[in-house]
Design an enzyme around this catalytic site. Structure first.
Site, mmCIF file in Angstrom:
data_model
loop_
_atom_site.group_PDB
_atom_site.id
_atom_site.type_symbol
_atom_site.label_atom_id
_atom_site.label_comp_id
_atom_site.label_asym_id
_atom_site.label_seq_id
_atom_site.Cartn_x
_atom_site.Cartn_y
_atom_site.Cartn_z
ATOM 1 C CE1 TYR A 26 4.172 -6.074 11.390
ATOM 2 C CE2 TYR A 26 5.709 -7.123 11.980
ATOM 3 C CZ TYR A 26 5.493 -6.053 11.397
ATOM 4 O OH TYR A 26 6.638 -5.949 10.111
ATOM 5 C CG ASP B 156 5.086 3.193 7.360
ATOM 6 O OD1 ASP B 156 5.093 3.842 9.462
ATOM 7 O OD2 ASP B 156 5.047 1.761 7.755
ATOM 8 C CB ALA C 209 13.701 4.092 3.931
ATOM 9 C CG ASP D 6 7.766 -0.059 1.357
ATOM 10 O OD1 ASP D 6 8.013 -1.507 0.723
ATOM 11 O OD2 ASP D 6 7.110 0.098 2.600
ATOM 12 C CE LYS E 195 14.866 -2.535 -1.844
ATOM 13 N NZ LYS E 195 13.490 -1.871 -1.781
ATOM 14 C CB SER F 246 -1.045 0.193 0.662
ATOM 15 O OG SER F 246 -0.550 -0.502 2.326
ATOM 16 C CG ASN F 247 3.779 2.242 2.731
ATOM 17 O OD1 ASN F 247 2.902 2.528 3.680
ATOM 18 N ND2 ASN F 247 5.213 1.366 3.511
#
Ligand code: KDG
Length: 312
Positions: free
Chosen positions: A104, A290, A252, A254, A222, A37-38
């Site tokens: 979570y 986020d 970061a 995403d 990355k 979703s990000n």
């Protein structure tokens, strides 16, 4: 049609007020978390047509997630409301001077029931790109099967498949992760992977080689503050990071994927893809949350135009 289709677990994020650790915080800001979703939010802000699928609960969090994603201009027609299971939650802090604490509440969430039957098949076949992460594959056996089926479906229709392992050891152990990534990498055209997590997957084989052996064409590694490298079997190209005050590093990766993919969708060359990934990531690490810092195209272009700001 949407250019990009992605699906995953969207969670309600309750983020402790800045600088206070979770056990001392009293104020929490609400927003959305979830790797896919990000990415959907980021690509929509950059002007791309994006469809986001998944399952949320029939609760206040699910309703807010749907509303916010729709407000970002994302096609949420493939976002299903589960009548019984709840929306996943992520509660965390982001203190500058100590490790981030993440909690979570996602086991048994609506997203764990995601299955092949939920796939937005028409949208996937009509897209240019399908992006998935290992997080979704690790949620449950049915969600893993949905990921694999979607990747095969996409490639069968000539849609490019990108995959980010995004290891979360709270969701599965290292052996399970190695199995998930080994199997799904074989159905991906391009891999984005964190340098730290890659070593857990590849068992000492150089990361790009391990993925090339599984048929992947491009591997983007990355490495946080050290930048990123894009490998193909015949070339390697590196980019540095844009130095910004580190406020909150979550998201970061995403964000980097978002910037890179937007450049790829616009047909831009490797240097530019990497520079745009680094620019978008820099804006997210300098912002609390986020997805809050994900820029629109004008902001990204202003950052890129600073030029000298990019250390490479
Ligand atoms: O990539 C950022 C994610 O960590 C966050 O948004 C939540 O998807 C998430 C996860 O599983 O940690």
């Amino acid at each position: 049609d949407s250019e990009v289709v992605t699906f995953g677990e969207p969670m309600a994020l309750l983020l402790a007020e800045r600088d206070l650790p979770l056990d001392a915080a009293t104020g929490f800001a609400w927003s959305i978390a979830g790797a896919e979703s990000n990415l959907a939010i980021g690509l929509a802000r950059l002007g791309h047509a994006v469809a986001y699928a998944g399952r949320v609960g029939d609760d206040v969090f699910g309703a807010r997630i749907r509303r916010e994603l729709r407000a970002e201009g994302i096609d949420v027609s493939g976002l299903i409301t589960d009548p019984e299971l709840p929306t996943g939650l992520l509660i965390r802090d982001s203190p500058v001077d100590r490790p981030i604490t993440v909690h979570y509440r996602r086991s048994g969430s609506a997203s764990t029931a995601y299955s092949v039957d939920d796939l937005p098949g028409t949208a996937i076949r009509a897209a240019r790109l399908l992006h998935l992460t290992g997080i979704t594959a690790a949620l449950s056996a049915s969600s893993f099967q949905a990921c694999k089926t979607a990747m095969i479906m996409a490639r069968g229709a000539g849609v490019t498949v990108t995959f980010d392992p995004n290891l979360r050891l709270r969701l599965a152990g290292p052996d399970e992760w190695a199995r998930i990534v080994d199997e799904l990498a074989r159905h991906a055209d391009l891999i984005f992977v964190g340098a730290d997590e890659a070593t857990m997957i590849t068992g000492g084989v150089p990361t790009e080689k391990w993925f090339f052996e599984r048929g992947v064409g491009t591997v983007v590694i990355k490495d946080g503050g050290n930048g990123a490298v894009e490998h193909t079997p015949g070339s390697s190209t590196a980019v540095g990071v844009r130095r910004v005050p580190l406020v909150d590093p979550v998201g970061a990766g995403d964000a980097f994927n978002t910037g890179w993919l937007s450049a790829w969708l616009r047909g831009l060359p490797v240097d530019r893809r990497l520079a745009e990934g680094a620019a978008v990531a820099s804006l997210v690490v300098a912002t609390h949350g986020d997805a809050i810092g994900l820029p629109d195209a004008a902001t990204r272009d202003r950052v890129l135009a600073e030029g000298a700001d990019i250390d490479r």
